[in-house]
Scaffold this motif. Structure first.
Motif, PDB file in Angstrom:
ATOM      1  N   VAL A  91      -0.590 -33.028 -20.693  1.00 30.44           N
ATOM      2  CA  VAL A  91      -1.428 -33.031 -21.897  1.00 30.44           C
ATOM      3  C   VAL A  91      -0.818 -32.150 -22.988  1.00 30.44           C
ATOM      4  N   PHE A  92      -0.402 -30.948 -22.613  1.00 34.96           N
ATOM      5  CA  PHE A  92       0.171 -30.048 -23.606  1.00 34.96           C
ATOM      6  C   PHE A  92       1.499 -30.582 -24.148  1.00 34.96           C
ATOM      7  N   ALA A  93       2.307 -31.208 -23.298  1.00 32.54           N
ATOM      8  CA  ALA A  93       3.602 -31.725 -23.754  1.00 32.54           C
ATOM      9  C   ALA A  93       3.429 -32.906 -24.702  1.00 32.54           C
ATOM     10  N   LEU A  99       1.591 -23.023 -28.245  1.00 32.52           N
ATOM     11  CA  LEU A  99       2.125 -22.333 -27.078  1.00 32.52           C
ATOM     12  C   LEU A  99       1.199 -21.231 -26.539  1.00 32.52           C
ATOM     13  N   PRO A 100       0.538 -20.418 -27.390  1.00 37.67           N
ATOM     14  CA  PRO A 100      -0.342 -19.380 -26.829  1.00 37.67           C
ATOM     15  C   PRO A 100      -1.459 -19.947 -25.945  1.00 37.67           C
ATOM     16  N   TYR A 101      -2.014 -21.085 -26.329  1.00 36.02           N
ATOM     17  CA  TYR A 101      -3.044 -21.711 -25.497  1.00 36.02           C
ATOM     18  C   TYR A 101      -2.462 -22.179 -24.174  1.00 36.02           C
ATOM     19  N   PHE A 102      -1.285 -22.756 -24.244  1.00 34.61           N
ATOM     20  CA  PHE A 102      -0.593 -23.248 -23.055  1.00 34.61           C
ATOM     21  C   PHE A 102      -0.330 -22.118 -22.068  1.00 34.61           C
ATOM     22  N   ILE A 103       0.225 -21.016 -22.564  1.00 30.75           N
ATOM     23  CA  ILE A 103       0.552 -19.883 -21.693  1.00 30.75           C
ATOM     24  C   ILE A 103      -0.714 -19.236 -21.146  1.00 30.75           C
ATOM     25  N   THR A 104      -1.741 -19.106 -21.973  1.00 24.73           N
ATOM     26  CA  THR A 104      -2.988 -18.479 -21.531  1.00 24.73           C
ATOM     27  C   THR A 104      -3.672 -19.292 -20.433  1.00 24.73           C
ATOM     28  N   ILE A 105      -3.798 -20.586 -20.632  1.00 24.90           N
ATOM     29  CA  ILE A 105      -4.475 -21.436 -19.637  1.00 24.90           C
ATOM     30  C   ILE A 105      -3.678 -21.485 -18.337  1.00 24.90           C
TER      31      ILE A 105
END
Length: 126
Positions: A91-93, A99-105
């Motif tokens: 989903v993120f890709a 990126l901050p949301y991706f790393i946090t989740i």
């Protein structure tokens, strides 16, 4: 056993299967890299993907547990986390989210999973 293993009181770690898991994780991370190739943080997403996939695949495939119920619980949690990581990364890709949301989740899910592994791996029986 035909493959090198590391034994502890509660689990047996198969090194050959660990290498296979790491290679599968690298291939999976490369696939995510191809999905996120146009994203400005494609390399960070790829590295984080490889770490998450390897962390969830090794307990699923490469570890054998002395207590059967503990092993089943860890394998189920590992499989669910692997699927969750797959879905989140795809989903993120594709959506090219920040990126901050991706790393946090992913970081939160990874830390919860590692805490679960630590807690269950120290148990003798469920």
């Amino acid at each position: 056993p035909p493959y090198p293993t590391i034994h502890s009181k509660k689990m047996k770690w198969n090194i050959f299967l660990t290498i296979i898991c790491i290679l599968l994780s690298a291939l999976d991370a490369y696939w995510i890299y191809n999905l996120a190739a146009e994203h400005e943080y494609a390399l960070a997403i790829t590295i984080e993907s490889g770490i998450c996939f390897a962390t969830s695949l090794v307990p699923l495939i490469a570890l054998d547990y002395k207590a059967p119920r503990v092993g089943i619980n860890i394998r189920v949690a590992s499989g669910l986390c692997f699927l969750a990581f797959q879905i989140i990364h795809i989903v993120f890709a594709i959506a090219k989210l920040e990126l901050p949301y991706f790393i946090t989740i992913n970081g939160a899910l990874l830390l919860l999973f590692v805490a679960f592994l630590y807690k269950f791996s120290r148990m003798d029986e469920v």
